[in-house]
Design a protein around this motif. Structure first.
Motif, PDB file in Angstrom:
ATOM      1  N   THR A  29       0.822  -1.204   0.000  1.00 29.19           N
ATOM      2  CA  THR A  29       0.000   0.000   0.000  1.00 29.19           C
ATOM      3  C   THR A  29       0.859   1.258   0.000  1.00 29.19           C
ATOM      4  OG1 THR A  29      -0.129   0.152   2.412  1.00 29.19           O
ATOM      5  CG2 THR A  29      -1.842  -1.154   1.300  1.00 29.19           C
ATOM      6  N   LEU A  30       0.268   2.339  -0.453  1.00 32.14           N
ATOM      7  CA  LEU A  30       0.947   3.633  -0.400  1.00 32.14           C
ATOM      8  C   LEU A  30       1.142   4.083   1.039  1.00 32.14           C
ATOM      9  CD1 LEU A  30      -0.754   5.534  -3.349  1.00 32.14           C
ATOM     10  CD2 LEU A  30       1.606   4.727  -3.216  1.00 32.14           C
ATOM     11  N   ALA A  31       0.211   3.725   1.915  1.00 32.54           N
ATOM     12  CA  ALA A  31       0.346   4.094   3.328  1.00 32.54           C
ATOM     13  C   ALA A  31       1.625   3.495   3.904  1.00 32.54           C
ATOM     14  CB  ALA A  31      -0.869   3.636   4.125  1.00 32.54           C
ATOM     15  N   TYR A  32       1.886   2.240   3.603  1.00 27.00           N
ATOM     16  CA  TYR A  32       3.113   1.576   4.070  1.00 27.00           C
ATOM     17  C   TYR A  32       4.342   2.302   3.527  1.00 27.00           C
ATOM     18  CZ  TYR A  32       6.927  -1.761   4.431  1.00 27.00           C
ATOM     19  OH  TYR A  32       8.140  -2.341   4.689  1.00 27.00           O
ATOM     20  N   SER A  33       4.351   2.602   2.227  1.00 25.43           N
ATOM     21  CA  SER A  33       5.501   3.254   1.604  1.00 25.43           C
ATOM     22  C   SER A  33       5.785   4.608   2.233  1.00 25.43           C
ATOM     23  CB  SER A  33       5.258   3.440   0.104  1.00 25.43           C
ATOM     24  OG  SER A  33       5.112   2.197  -0.525  1.00 25.43           O
ATOM     25  N   HIS A  34       4.755   5.392   2.430  1.00 28.08           N
ATOM     26  CA  HIS A  34       4.946   6.724   3.006  1.00 28.08           C
ATOM     27  C   HIS A  34       5.370   6.637   4.476  1.00 28.08           C
ATOM     28  CE1 HIS A  34       3.656   9.474  -0.213  1.00 28.08           C
ATOM     29  NE2 HIS A  34       3.014   8.404  -0.645  1.00 28.08           N
ATOM     30  N   TYR A  35       4.775   5.726   5.216  1.00 31.68           N
ATOM     31  CA  TYR A  35       5.133   5.560   6.625  1.00 31.68           C
ATOM     32  C   TYR A  35       6.604   5.141   6.746  1.00 31.68           C
ATOM     33  CZ  TYR A  35       5.183   3.812  11.399  1.00 31.68           C
ATOM     34  OH  TYR A  35       5.506   3.597  12.712  1.00 31.68           O
ATOM     35  N   GLU A  36       6.994   4.166   5.983  1.00 30.48           N
ATOM     36  CA  GLU A  36       8.383   3.679   6.043  1.00 30.48           C
ATOM     37  C   GLU A  36       9.368   4.746   5.570  1.00 30.48           C
ATOM     38  OE1 GLU A  36       9.914   0.655   7.198  1.00 30.48           O
ATOM     39  OE2 GLU A  36       8.018   0.833   8.259  1.00 30.48           O
ATOM     40  N   ARG A  37       9.018   5.474   4.527  1.00 29.01           N
ATOM     41  CA  ARG A  37       9.911   6.523   4.035  1.00 29.01           C
ATOM     42  C   ARG A  37      10.165   7.558   5.129  1.00 29.01           C
ATOM     43  NH1 ARG A  37       7.164   8.506  -0.297  1.00 29.01           N
ATOM     44  NH2 ARG A  37       7.892   6.751  -1.518  1.00 29.01           N
ATOM     45  N   GLY A  38       9.113   7.984   5.798  1.00 32.02           N
ATOM     46  CA  GLY A  38       9.266   8.956   6.870  1.00 32.02           C
ATOM     47  C   GLY A  38      10.079   8.414   8.025  1.00 32.02           C
ATOM     48  N   ARG A  39       9.787   7.178   8.407  1.00 30.07           N
ATOM     49  CA  ARG A  39      10.486   6.560   9.528  1.00 30.07           C
ATOM     50  C   ARG A  39      11.980   6.402   9.213  1.00 30.07           C
ATOM     51  NH1 ARG A  39      12.450   2.137  10.952  1.00 30.07           N
ATOM     52  NH2 ARG A  39      11.901   1.012   9.067  1.00 30.07           N
ATOM     53  N   ILE A  40      12.291   5.966   8.014  1.00 28.64           N
ATOM     54  CA  ILE A  40      13.679   5.739   7.622  1.00 28.64           C
ATOM     55  C   ILE A  40      14.438   7.062   7.490  1.00 28.64           C
ATOM     56  CG2 ILE A  40      15.129   4.931   5.710  1.00 28.64           C
ATOM     57  CD1 ILE A  40      13.013   2.641   5.398  1.00 28.64           C
ATOM     58  N   GLN A  41      13.784   8.089   6.952  1.00 27.73           N
ATOM     59  CA  GLN A  41      14.439   9.399   6.854  1.00 27.73           C
ATOM     60  C   GLN A  41      14.820   9.915   8.231  1.00 27.73           C
ATOM     61  OE1 GLN A  41      11.581  11.706   4.677  1.00 27.73           O
ATOM     62  NE2 GLN A  41      12.310  10.998   2.694  1.00 27.73           N
ATOM     63  N   SER A  42      13.938   9.722   9.181  1.00 27.61           N
ATOM     64  CA  SER A  42      14.216  10.158  10.544  1.00 27.61           C
ATOM     65  C   SER A  42      15.377   9.369  11.141  1.00 27.61           C
ATOM     66  CB  SER A  42      12.968   9.986  11.407  1.00 27.61           C
ATOM     67  OG  SER A  42      13.239  10.312  12.744  1.00 27.61           O
ATOM     68  N   GLU A  43      15.360   8.078  10.932  1.00 29.16           N
ATOM     69  CA  GLU A  43      16.430   7.226  11.457  1.00 29.16           C
ATOM     70  C   GLU A  43      17.774   7.600  10.825  1.00 29.16           C
ATOM     71  OE1 GLU A  43      17.462   2.501  11.625  1.00 29.16           O
ATOM     72  OE2 GLU A  43      15.385   3.107  11.908  1.00 29.16           O
ATOM     73  N   ALA A  44      17.757   7.942   9.553  1.00 25.73           N
ATOM     74  CA  ALA A  44      18.993   8.333   8.871  1.00 25.73           C
ATOM     75  C   ALA A  44      19.564   9.619   9.467  1.00 25.73           C
ATOM     76  CB  ALA A  44      18.717   8.509   7.378  1.00 25.73           C
ATOM     77  N   GLU A  45      18.688  10.561   9.801  1.00 26.29           N
ATOM     78  CA  GLU A  45      19.145  11.808  10.422  1.00 26.29           C
ATOM     79  C   GLU A  45      19.813  11.543  11.775  1.00 26.29           C
ATOM     80  OE1 GLU A  45      19.287  14.909   9.161  1.00 26.29           O
ATOM     81  OE2 GLU A  45      18.642  13.972   7.286  1.00 26.29           O
ATOM     82  N   VAL A  46      19.231  10.641  12.536  1.00 29.18           N
ATOM     83  CA  VAL A  46      19.803  10.290  13.847  1.00 29.18           C
ATOM     84  C   VAL A  46      21.176   9.649  13.664  1.00 29.18           C
ATOM     85  CG1 VAL A  46      19.539   8.801  15.875  1.00 29.18           C
ATOM     86  CG2 VAL A  46      17.579  10.077  15.006  1.00 29.18           C
ATOM     87  N   ARG A  47      21.275   8.744  12.710  1.00 33.44           N
ATOM     88  CA  ARG A  47      22.547   8.060  12.479  1.00 33.44           C
ATOM     89  C   ARG A  47      23.632   9.041  12.013  1.00 33.44           C
ATOM     90  NH1 ARG A  47      21.208   2.101   9.939  1.00 33.44           N
ATOM     91  NH2 ARG A  47      19.740   1.500  11.574  1.00 33.44           N
ATOM     92  N   LYS A  48      23.236  10.008  11.204  1.00 34.04           N
ATOM     93  CA  LYS A  48      24.218  11.009  10.746  1.00 34.04           C
ATOM     94  C   LYS A  48      24.742  11.836  11.915  1.00 34.04           C
ATOM     95  CE  LYS A  48      22.179  11.782   6.216  1.00 34.04           C
ATOM     96  NZ  LYS A  48      21.460  12.790   5.398  1.00 34.04           N
ATOM     97  N   ALA A  49      23.908  12.055  12.906  1.00 35.19           N
ATOM     98  CA  ALA A  49      24.269  12.899  14.038  1.00 35.19           C
ATOM     99  C   ALA A  49      25.184  12.178  15.032  1.00 35.19           C
ATOM    100  CB  ALA A  49      23.017  13.390  14.754  1.00 35.19           C
ATOM    101  N   ILE A  50      25.262  10.880  14.915  1.00 37.13           N
ATOM    102  CA  ILE A  50      26.058  10.101  15.877  1.00 37.13           C
ATOM    103  C   ILE A  50      27.529  10.130  15.496  1.00 37.13           C
ATOM    104  CG2 ILE A  50      26.496   7.786  16.793  1.00 37.13           C
ATOM    105  CD1 ILE A  50      23.515   7.255  16.573  1.00 37.13           C
TER     106      ILE A  50
END
Length: 65
Positions: free
Chosen positions: A44-65
């Motif tokens: 579903t598109l809901a899954y794609s959008h949810y995962e995209r947002g979640r992963i983008q956030s996780e990537a920002e955290v990892r960059k900050a470490i």
């Protein structure tokens, strides 16, 4: 359940801010169980959008470490 473009964008934005699925559902005007069912289906598109947002956030955290 059919989600419009604005709702899908909001799912992505709120997922990036680490809101729960129930909180996102309340924000976009659908029930928690209905949104959970959509996100559980990886096709579903809901899954794609949810995962995209979640992963983008996780990537920002990892960059900050």
């Amino acid at each position: 359940m059919k989600l419009n473009k604005d709702q899908l964008t909001e799912i992505e934005n709120l997922a990036a801010l680490q809101f729960t699925i129930d909180e996102i559902a309340a924000a976009i005007g659908v029930t928690g169980p209905a949104l959970k069912k959509q996100i559980a289906n990886k096709r579903t598109l809901a899954y794609s959008h949810y995962e995209r947002g979640r992963i983008q956030s996780e990537a920002e955290v990892r960059k900050a470490i």
